[in-house]
Design an enzyme around this catalytic site. Sequence first.
Site, mmCIF file in Angstrom:
data_model
loop_
_atom_site.group_PDB
_atom_site.id
_atom_site.type_symbol
_atom_site.label_atom_id
_atom_site.label_comp_id
_atom_site.label_asym_id
_atom_site.label_seq_id
_atom_site.Cartn_x
_atom_site.Cartn_y
_atom_site.Cartn_z
ATOM 1 N N LYS A 1 -4.656 2.905 -1.252
ATOM 2 C CA LYS A 1 -5.156 3.229 0.079
ATOM 3 C C LYS A 1 -4.730 4.601 0.569
ATOM 4 C CE LYS A 1 -7.451 0.612 1.745
ATOM 5 N NZ LYS A 1 -8.900 0.406 1.478
ATOM 6 N N MET B 1 -4.785 9.874 11.148
ATOM 7 C CA MET B 1 -5.631 10.255 10.007
ATOM 8 C C MET B 1 -6.552 11.431 10.336
ATOM 9 S SD MET B 1 -6.558 6.369 8.731
ATOM 10 C CE MET B 1 -6.856 5.791 10.411
ATOM 11 N N ASP C 1 0.816 -1.207 0.000
ATOM 12 C CA ASP C 1 0.000 0.000 0.000
ATOM 13 C C ASP C 1 0.854 1.263 0.000
ATOM 14 O OD1 ASP C 1 0.748 0.575 2.666
ATOM 15 O OD2 ASP C 1 -0.974 -0.482 3.488
#
Length: 499
Positions: free
Chosen positions: A61, A170, A39
């Site tokens: 991703k 995030m 990823d």
Amino acid sequence: MTTKSSGRVFLVGAGPGDPELITLKGRRALERATVVFYDHLAPVELLDFAPASAVRLYVGKKRTVHALSQQEISTRLIEYARAGETVVRLKGGDPYLFGRGGEEAEALAEADIPFEVIPGVSSPAGIGAYAGIPLTHREHTSAVSIVTGHDPDVVDWNRFAHAETLVILMGLSCFDQISERVIRAGRAADTPAAAVRWGTRADQQVLEGTLASLPKQIHAAGMKPPATIIVGPVVRLRSQLSWFEKLPLFGQRIVVTRPRGQAQEMCTALRDLGAEPIQIPAIAIEAASDTGALDRAIEALAAYDWLIFTSVNGVRAFFERLDTSESDLRALRARIAVIGPATRQAVEAAHLKVDVTGDEFVAESLAEALDKFPLANRRVLLVRAAVARDYLPEFLRSRNASVDVVEAYRTVAAPGLVESASRLIENPPDWITFTSSSTVDNFFAAVAPEKLAPARMASIGPVTSATLRKYGIEPAAEAVQYTTAGLVAAICASVTPKK
């Protein structure tokens, strides 16, 4: 796909960014993989551990760009495993910590696919360590809460506002909202806070502030994801415990042009000093176009008084041909001379003693050392590349030696050099290193030097520097010792550390 006996899937944590933070077990899984799914956050350098024949599949991703959906990833993992492949799903950080590894493991279990989960250094742990922020500390905190900030509306911030150390993954793009909600829930606005982008990598960026001030600092700096935010009194320890950003080459992006199989030692040394090594091989090593001359020399090995090697590649090629011949080392009666410590080590690895090594790692120095010996009427075998400087054979002949110069290998432009070098134009590195004249010639045949400004050029020694000057480039650093270690030292002496 060809049906095989049985397959297996390894969900492997790649760590937070520094490729050397992968576990030994994770590396071992990669080494036997036939298919690798990787990823956006997995260090691409780790793909080199997989066999060259392994299929490598990028599954994206990023926050807003997914090469494949999560369902598609799980489906393809199952398909490859059922086809008998050994599949590694390489995931940034740890598979089970906001890595959706649990979802993939569930899908594999439901499909009755054998799997293993190999943990990785999680992003909170790795990023905290490299940023100088311990997530726990006996005098400051005994608990850590880790929250995803991807969607602030789904988190009950009243539950987490008073966490002694709060780590938000995030959440950079939404931190304005998160900060307001945490303060509104009762956390002091002056609580120390830090945002860390690309933690554990050479381009690590850290902003320090408070819960109230950090959102404005993020906007002012133009910081973009991926980033991790740490809130709590432990952030104050950064001024004392920051170590990574104090390394002498921190933040320096340095191109290594050595052949891929020979670049690892230099890349490791650069990474240990905080730099980001960028492997762009300018040359590749190939077998001699005709091994006849070397084979005939090996057949007559007992007739030579001197055997001279000018590179590790020459040593390797010599012993490869020796192994395929009817002769062995018992035929060797010659004294052995070499250029440089690496070549000496390669000879000694074959349990041979080296009689002569020049004080400096160039032909002139070796010639000076050989001049102390009687050379007239001596037979000399010089094993070297197809194209090389003629200084040494001319010197030996001037001393009335009988010299056989044999081609042991060839250096050619590395495959993909034009494409790899051209990518540097948009984002020039800080340094480009050159370890031979052929690396210079091939590199600048692929991309014009003026397109790489303001990159600085570093040379392994005066011969390579002379080739750089042929292109109008004055090297910004030249090794005093003509080795890769000397080249790294020269860069260290010439650089101003980034802050």
